[in-house]
Design an enzyme around this catalytic site. Sequence first.
Site, PDB file in Angstrom:
ATOM      1  CG  HIS A 179      -2.118  -0.669   1.293  1.00 61.38           C
ATOM      2  ND1 HIS A 179      -2.627  -1.271   2.421  1.00 61.38           N
ATOM      3  CD2 HIS A 179      -3.050  -0.864   0.306  1.00 61.38           C
ATOM      4  CE1 HIS A 179      -3.793  -1.828   2.144  1.00 61.38           C
ATOM      5  NE2 HIS A 179      -4.072  -1.597   0.872  1.00 61.38           N
ATOM      6  CB  CYS A 273      -2.584   0.394   8.707  1.00 64.95           C
ATOM      7  SG  CYS A 273      -1.232   0.134   7.573  1.00 64.95           S
TER       8      CYS A 273
END
Length: 280
Positions: A179, A273
């Site tokens: 990511h 996150c």
Amino acid sequence: MTQESDRRAPSGNRMMRPRKYLMCRPTHFDVTYSINPWMNPAAPTSGDKGLAQWKQLHDALVDLGHDVSLVEPVPGLPDMVFAANGATVIDGKVLVARFRHRQRVDEAPAYLEWFRRTGWSEVKQAEHINEGEGDFLFTGQEILAGSGFRSDLRSHDEAREFFGRPVLGLTLVDPRFYHLDTALAVLGGDEIMYNPAAFSAESRAVLAERYPDAILATEADADVFGLNALSDGRHVVLPRAATGLAARLRERGYQPVGAELTELLKAGGSVKCCTLELRA
Ligand code: ARG
């Protein structure tokens, strides 16, 4: 949480702006499948330790003066603690995620429902695979958008249209940094920090040109997820083991705040996150 920097270095005139974040308590956290190289279902995880570490992060953000809302965790969705992936929120507009892996697909309706229920007027689920702030980071001027492992390239155009903001596409090439928020963090204004090795040669060139003063992470700092950090303009909350980055941040007048999230790292996630910024 550590704030050694309080005593050691001046924070210059960096200004913090209070933020709103959405988080999800890791009530059902576990590593039961593997969708990134960090996840090993055979290795033991401790739910209690994960919860305690998450709570420390939550409380640290509140202590720094931020407003933290919570979305109810759903049984059977062990990765839902990674709220950053649930949506991207800019100018009060909410683009809800569409997950790539079937194991996470059902998280999207939970986020959609939360945003509808809490009164956000412009809420839409992405048409193309889009893993929210995992891959879409807003600098205040432009949206940096990752692709290569999770979010579909077409989601970049979709975000450009939906938010009416410029989008700079970046290609990730190392599966450990799957990511964008595992490879790059926005510090504020035009300042970012990133791990060059996580990007394609072309994206490295684009970043070097566009952000010549960026802090470049060493391999050691990147490997402990040091770039999975969040900044309020003054405090930068990042994994405690990323000591090199903490030193570089201090030199620039930021105040690093170390967080211990080793249990959640077993699922391939850390500070950033766990937090989704809600920008009115
Ligand atoms: N296990 C999760 C996944 O692989 C971790 C997500 C981490 N979140 C993030 N914003 N990088 O999807």
